[in-house]
Design an enzyme around this catalytic site. Structure first.
Site, mmCIF file in Angstrom:
data_model
loop_
_atom_site.group_PDB
_atom_site.id
_atom_site.type_symbol
_atom_site.label_atom_id
_atom_site.label_comp_id
_atom_site.label_asym_id
_atom_site.label_seq_id
_atom_site.Cartn_x
_atom_site.Cartn_y
_atom_site.Cartn_z
ATOM 1 N N GLY A 138 0.839 -1.191 0.000
ATOM 2 C CA GLY A 138 0.000 0.000 0.000
ATOM 3 C C GLY A 138 0.873 1.239 0.000
ATOM 4 N N LYS A 170 0.591 -10.477 -0.121
ATOM 5 C CA LYS A 170 -0.095 -11.765 -0.191
ATOM 6 C C LYS A 170 -0.996 -11.896 -1.406
ATOM 7 C CE LYS A 170 -3.995 -10.620 2.880
ATOM 8 N NZ LYS A 170 -4.682 -11.002 4.126
ATOM 9 N N TRP A 212 -7.967 1.683 -2.178
ATOM 10 C CA TRP A 212 -9.414 1.918 -2.083
ATOM 11 C C TRP A 212 -9.738 3.301 -1.515
ATOM 12 C CZ3 TRP A 212 -13.400 -2.392 -0.955
ATOM 13 C CH2 TRP A 212 -13.171 -3.485 -1.796
ATOM 14 N N ALA A 213 -8.728 4.012 -1.005
ATOM 15 C CA ALA A 213 -8.984 5.302 -0.351
ATOM 16 C C ALA A 213 -9.555 6.306 -1.349
ATOM 17 C CB ALA A 213 -7.687 5.841 0.259
ATOM 18 N N GLN A 214 -10.629 6.950 -0.962
ATOM 19 C CA GLN A 214 -11.302 7.885 -1.869
ATOM 20 C C GLN A 214 -10.964 9.342 -1.574
ATOM 21 O OE1 GLN A 214 -15.500 7.121 -1.604
ATOM 22 N NE2 GLN A 214 -15.401 5.203 -2.732
ATOM 23 N N GLY A 215 -11.205 9.765 -0.325
ATOM 24 C CA GLY A 215 -11.239 11.183 -0.001
ATOM 25 C C GLY A 215 -9.993 11.968 -0.334
ATOM 26 N N GLU A 237 -13.222 17.900 5.042
ATOM 27 C CA GLU A 237 -13.920 16.725 5.541
ATOM 28 C C GLU A 237 -14.258 16.923 7.011
ATOM 29 O OE1 GLU A 237 -11.513 13.328 4.558
ATOM 30 O OE2 GLU A 237 -12.042 13.425 2.448
ATOM 31 N N ASP A 285 -3.195 -8.982 9.471
ATOM 32 C CA ASP A 285 -2.005 -9.849 9.439
ATOM 33 C C ASP A 285 -0.830 -9.267 10.216
ATOM 34 O OD1 ASP A 285 -3.388 -11.608 7.728
ATOM 35 O OD2 ASP A 285 -2.782 -10.458 5.969
ATOM 36 N N HIS A 316 -16.756 3.912 9.430
ATOM 37 C CA HIS A 316 -17.061 5.018 8.529
ATOM 38 C C HIS A 316 -18.579 5.188 8.495
ATOM 39 C CE1 HIS A 316 -17.174 7.691 5.117
ATOM 40 N NE2 HIS A 316 -15.855 7.779 5.166
ATOM 41 N N ARG A 367 -16.076 11.478 12.755
ATOM 42 C CA ARG A 367 -16.694 10.215 12.339
ATOM 43 C C ARG A 367 -17.319 9.431 13.483
ATOM 44 N NH1 ARG A 367 -12.230 8.047 7.898
ATOM 45 N NH2 ARG A 367 -12.684 9.631 6.321
ATOM 46 N N HIS A 380 -14.054 0.523 9.207
ATOM 47 C CA HIS A 380 -13.260 1.250 8.213
ATOM 48 C C HIS A 380 -11.775 1.307 8.528
ATOM 49 C CE1 HIS A 380 -12.515 4.139 5.041
ATOM 50 N NE2 HIS A 380 -12.093 5.051 5.891
ATOM 51 N N ARG A 404 -9.617 8.751 14.516
ATOM 52 C CA ARG A 404 -8.794 9.353 13.452
ATOM 53 C C ARG A 404 -9.517 10.508 12.780
ATOM 54 N NH1 ARG A 404 -8.396 8.607 7.821
ATOM 55 N NH2 ARG A 404 -9.807 6.815 7.838
ATOM 56 N N SER A 439 -4.803 9.495 7.480
ATOM 57 C CA SER A 439 -4.195 8.165 7.353
ATOM 58 C C SER A 439 -3.114 8.139 6.278
ATOM 59 C CB SER A 439 -5.263 7.122 7.053
ATOM 60 O OG SER A 439 -6.086 7.531 5.981
#
Length: 534
Positions: free
Chosen positions: A12, A33, A43-46, A116, A218, A239, A285, A346, A381, A386
């Site tokens: 990532g 893996k 997958w992070a959008q914001g 946000e 993991d 989320h 959040r 999330h 958070r 992140s």
């Protein structure tokens, strides 16, 4: 045996940034893996929160982070990570990442910043509504082109090798990992005195999550088995707005949509967030998720709704193209109708306890990104912090390892590593056992350890998880290892750590809300939910 100056587990944002910095100092091996783009980051959008505007400041960003963290952030870590953010954004741009821009009043281009929940200023850099994909794809292309970096895809890290595992107690230090090659079924030894965990989070511990299939905890589980300290695992961020539709159970509706004016409404079409917080739909959040949970339980409806239809279709198409397409795929036109949403697991705010360099309690082992717990997030958070943490701690971890272990793979002392043992194991012909246990873990975590908790629910979860751990361990030791067995093993370990930390915190704070202790107790020590194995 495969040797390297650095071994990085995970591909990532944190892992890729670490690899690019480490490649200046030796050979880097990356282990993942699945495929290299299978990560939470992708997958992070914001976006990524960072101070770049003249009307913003480091102090404002620090203050917003501390407020969201509900008194549990480590202020020194917050200041360091926020202050070093602009330099790491410059690194991303240098490596080809493109953030959306707009024309300023004087005609020059500047970052098109959004806002946000929990932020008091526009400071979130983004690439439409697919920021994580932009970052990971550009970084991965740079990594693949680098001659000093090798990526081992479809290789599953099983366990961390340490001197303590060899019975040497003078100093606990990392030596490498056992790794399963999924294509052949063989287990190899990867050797290095510098290991960086960048394995992401554990959303798949829960039945409903915004995370991809790979997020099974993991790194936390491996670090715990190796003897590292774990902290704050009770703070799982839900989320508030995951798309409620059977065909897209894990699709996130970005918080940036609320930053651009989207309103949370009930089935009656009326806004409700003002009843819970004066900031309305832009509250942090934890507050929004609890409010939605309460509204759903109060009204008996399956979801609430997020409405942005008052914005122009052109604005929606330019700012949220991927969300618009995903909703259209299931028959929802967000330019004309509200989006059904529910909270979903999330982000893990806790993890392997580290300092701001990502350094763990085991020498030579660092944990960066979501798997680590630097103290940046505290009990909740702040949105888009992140990816910022990924970039800053990854760079700092590499610098720390070079300083503390300058010799890399050439250790001051050689150690004989035991080969992987397979005597007495058999081929697994009972996959139904794995699938049943996997499902049971995720359901009991959702029912007993989600947004609202009680002592009774937590104790029930702990009792059942103890039994499941025994079943999974027996299965692990008696069968050839496969990715399914390894994920189940890590899933039950991580779930148990979450429950244990939650049981220890006798108060409600941030993301941990319990009906038995509904108030925040500032006399509680931060160490209440810190777990040490030895």
């Amino acid at each position: 045996m495969i040797e390297a100056d650095f071994i990085i587990v995970g591909t990532g944002a944190a892992g890729l940034v670490a690899a690019l910095h480490a490649s200046e100092h030796g050979r880097v091996v990356m282990i993942t893996k699945r495929g290299a783009l299978d990560s939470n980051s992708n997958w992070a959008q914001g976006g990524i929160a960072c101070v770049t505007a003249e009307n913003d400041s480091i102090e404002k960003h620090v203050s917003d982070t501390l407020v969201a963290g509900a008194g549990l952030c480590k202020e020194a870590a917050v200041r360091t990570i926020v202050s070093e953010g602009p330099a790491r954004i410059a690194d991303l741009v240098k490596w080809g990442v493109h953030f959306d821009q707009r024309e300023a009043v004087d005609g020059h281009l500047e970052f098109d910043l959004t806002r946000e929940g929990g932020h008091t200023a526009r400071r979130v850099l983004h690439a439409a509504d697919a920021t994580g994909r932009e970052i990971t794809e550009k970084l991965l292309a740079t990594v693949r082109a680098h001659p000093s970096i090798t990526i081992y895809e479809n290789h599953y890290a099983i366990d961390i090798l340490t001197t303590a595992k060899l019975g040497l107690v003078s100093e606990d230090r990392v030596l490498g990992l056992y790794v399963l090659d999924e294509s052949s079924g063989d287990v190899h030894t990867f050797r290095s005195d510098r290991v960086i965990l960048a394995t992401g989070g554990c959303g798949r511990v829960y039945l409903y999550t915004t995370n991809p299939l790979v997020a099974t905890g993991d790194g936390v589980a491996m670090a715990w088995r190796a003897g590292a300290t774990i902290s704050d695992m009770e703070f799982i961020q839900f989320h508030p707005t995951c798309l409620y539709h059977p065909q897209k159970r894990s699709f996130l509706i970005s918080e940036a949509m609320r930053g651009e004016g989207a309103r949370l409404i009930g089935k009656d079409g009326q806004e409700f967030m003002h009843r819970y917080d004066p900031r309305g739909s832009l509250a942090p959040r934890d507050i929004v998720a609890r409010a939605i949970d309460h509204e759903i339980k109060k009204t008996g409806g399956p979801c609430v709704y997020l409405d942005i239809s008052h914005r122009s279709p052109e604005f929606i198409a330019s700012h949220f193209p991927n969300i618009q397409k995903a909703c259209l795929d299931v028959g929802i036109d967000i330019t004309k109708e509200p989006i059904p949403v529910v909270p979903a697991a999330h982000y893990q705010c806790g993890g392997v306890l580290t300092d701001v360099n990502g350094a763990t309690s085991i020498r030579g082992l660092c944990a960066v990104g979501e798997v680590g717990c630097t103290g940046l997030h505290g009990a909740n958070r702040l949105a888009s912090n992140s990816l910022l943490e990924c970039c800053v701690t990854a760079q700092r971890a590499v610098a720390h390892l070079i300083k503390k272990i300058p010799q890399g793979k050439v250790a001051e002392q050689s150690y004989e590593l035991r080969p992987w043992q397979t005597s007495g194991v058999v081929e697994n012909d009972e996959l139904v056992v794995i699938y049943h246990n996997w499902d049971e873990i995720r359901r009991l975590m959702w029912d007993y350890v989600s947004i609202v908790r009680t002592n009774k629910r937590l104790q029930r979860a702990a009792a059942r998880l103890r039994n499941l751990k025994r079943e999974v361990q027996e299965f692990y030791w008696n069968n050839h290892v496969t990715s399914e067995i390894l994920e189940l093993r890590n899933l039950v370990e991580t779930a148990s750590l979450i429950v244990e930390c939650a049981i220890r915190r006798h108060e409600s704070r941030g993301l941990h809300y319990t009906l038995d202790y509904p108030n925040t107790d500032d006399t509680r020590l931060p160490q209440d939910s810190t777990l040490r194995r030895y």
